[in-house]
Design a protein around this motif. Structure first.
Motif, mmCIF file in Angstrom:
data_model
loop_
_atom_site.group_PDB
_atom_site.id
_atom_site.type_symbol
_atom_site.label_atom_id
_atom_site.label_comp_id
_atom_site.label_asym_id
_atom_site.label_seq_id
_atom_site.Cartn_x
_atom_site.Cartn_y
_atom_site.Cartn_z
ATOM 1 N N UNK A 84 0.848 -1.184 0.000
ATOM 2 C CA UNK A 84 0.000 0.000 0.000
ATOM 3 C C UNK A 84 0.887 1.238 0.000
ATOM 4 N N UNK A 85 0.268 2.406 -0.190
ATOM 5 C CA UNK A 85 1.042 3.641 -0.157
ATOM 6 C C UNK A 85 1.662 3.868 1.216
ATOM 7 N N UNK A 86 0.984 3.387 2.253
ATOM 8 C CA UNK A 86 1.510 3.530 3.607
ATOM 9 C C UNK A 86 2.567 2.479 3.915
ATOM 10 N N UNK A 87 2.435 1.330 3.285
ATOM 11 C CA UNK A 87 3.376 0.231 3.527
ATOM 12 C C UNK A 87 3.687 -0.476 2.207
ATOM 13 N N UNK A 88 4.494 0.133 1.341
ATOM 14 C CA UNK A 88 4.777 -0.460 0.032
ATOM 15 C C UNK A 88 5.627 -1.711 0.126
ATOM 16 N N UNK A 89 5.456 -2.592 -0.854
ATOM 17 C CA UNK A 89 6.239 -3.821 -0.944
ATOM 18 C C UNK A 89 6.834 -3.889 -2.347
ATOM 19 N N UNK A 90 8.159 -3.951 -2.451
ATOM 20 C CA UNK A 90 8.814 -4.004 -3.755
ATOM 21 C C UNK A 90 8.426 -5.282 -4.489
ATOM 22 N N UNK A 91 8.270 -5.160 -5.815
ATOM 23 C CA UNK A 91 7.875 -6.334 -6.568
ATOM 24 C C UNK A 91 8.510 -6.441 -7.933
ATOM 25 N N UNK A 92 9.571 -5.666 -8.172
ATOM 26 C CA UNK A 92 10.149 -5.650 -9.518
ATOM 27 C C UNK A 92 11.649 -5.413 -9.426
ATOM 28 N N UNK A 93 12.421 -6.218 -10.136
ATOM 29 C CA UNK A 93 13.877 -6.062 -10.138
ATOM 30 C C UNK A 93 14.441 -6.612 -11.434
ATOM 31 N N UNK A 94 15.319 -5.826 -12.073
ATOM 32 C CA UNK A 94 16.054 -6.294 -13.252
ATOM 33 C C UNK A 94 17.531 -6.076 -12.982
ATOM 34 N N UNK A 95 18.292 -7.147 -12.941
ATOM 35 C CA UNK A 95 19.736 -7.062 -12.728
ATOM 36 C C UNK A 95 20.435 -7.540 -13.994
ATOM 37 N N UNK A 96 20.629 -6.589 -14.935
ATOM 38 C CA UNK A 96 21.150 -6.926 -16.255
ATOM 39 C C UNK A 96 22.576 -6.430 -16.473
ATOM 40 N N UNK A 97 23.189 -5.896 -15.430
ATOM 41 C CA UNK A 97 24.536 -5.356 -15.559
ATOM 42 C C UNK A 97 24.561 -3.854 -15.696
#
Length: 268
Positions: A84-97
């Protein structure tokens, strides 16, 4: 032959009946779902799973949409972390260099995405100490004012206030442009620049408090990094029939330089 037909029918019918696949769950609640994976194996045996139960689920529907944390994806990749806006949770990551601190995700014309340093759409120049220019000066001189631009095409707006020290009315034309590091030494305009600015300046300290210069110049930085462009002034042409030596004071010391991006940078 009829035995072969019966055998094929017995094979095909079960395949059609099990066209939906559930992993760790037998409760596939929609006919639109082709694959439903319940990693935590916590979905209800019947009825619609709760948001908490589907927060780690993975779903593929008949449209080819992939849902992570949702059983009803609406786009090709739909990620729901239950944040939520009050308690966000990361859900996306790209580790391409390409990833690095404070980088942003950008794309080329084909939509291929990569991480890149943030490139702002505007830049403000730094006014320098300025320089005195005689109304008979026929070359360019560095005004000690500059603007720094990232790679790409920019339109630079120049606005200057210029005072004179003349005692008699005298009009002069003065030209303005930019030099990069490679052209600054020779005081010629940068090859990155398209167009120049010219202004009619009135040199009579008694009759007028000064003159103004306003215009725009396009600059295309084709290098791979941020580049400094220094404001040049000079190439003065006097519009008087008789000599009237005068000087324009601290040219480039007061005013503003603003640049606005007019295209994207070149991808790596």
């Amino acid at each position: 032959m009829k035995y072969l037909t019966l055998l094929i029918s017995l094979i095909i019918i079960p395949l059609e009946g099990f066209s939906q696949i559930g992993i760790n769950t037998d409760n596939i609640t929609s006919s639109n779902i082709l694959l439903h994976i319940d990693p935590a194996k916590d979905n209800a045996a019947s009825g619609t799973p709760t948001t908490a139960q589907t927060k780690e689920d993975i779903v593929i529907d008949k449209s080819g949409n992939l849902g992570v944390g949702t059983s009803t994806p609406t786009v090709k990749l739909d990620i729901v972390t239950a944040g939520t806006s009050a308690s966000p949770v990361k859900g996306f990551s790209i580790r391409d260099g390409y990833q690095a601190d404070k980088y942003v995700l950008t794309s080329d014309n084909s939509g291929t995405a990569y991480w890149q340093v943030y490139v702002p759409g505007t830049e403000k120049g730094v006014m320098g100490s300025g320089i005195n220019i005689s109304n008979t000066y026929t070359n360019y001189v560095n005004t000690n004012t500059k603007i720094s631009l990232y790679p790409g095409k920019w339109v630079v707006f120049v606005s200057l206030n210029i005072l004179g020290n003349g005692t008699n009315p005298d009009f002069s034309w003065m030209n303005f442009g930019f030099a990069d590091a490679s052209t600054l030494a020779s005081l010629t305009l940068s090859a990155d620049e398209q167009g120049t600015i010219s202004a009619a300046l009135f040199n009579d300290i008694k009759a007028s408090p000064g003159s103004s210069v306003n215009g725009k110049i396009f600059i295309t930085n084709k290098s791979s990094g941020k580049k400094d462009y220094y404001l040049l002034a000079g190439k003065v042409v006097r519009n008087a029939t008789s000599p009237n030596s005068a000087t324009f004071q601290a040219v480039g010391s007061t005013g503003n330089l603003y640049a606005f991006r007019v295209n994207d940078i070149t991808p790596p």
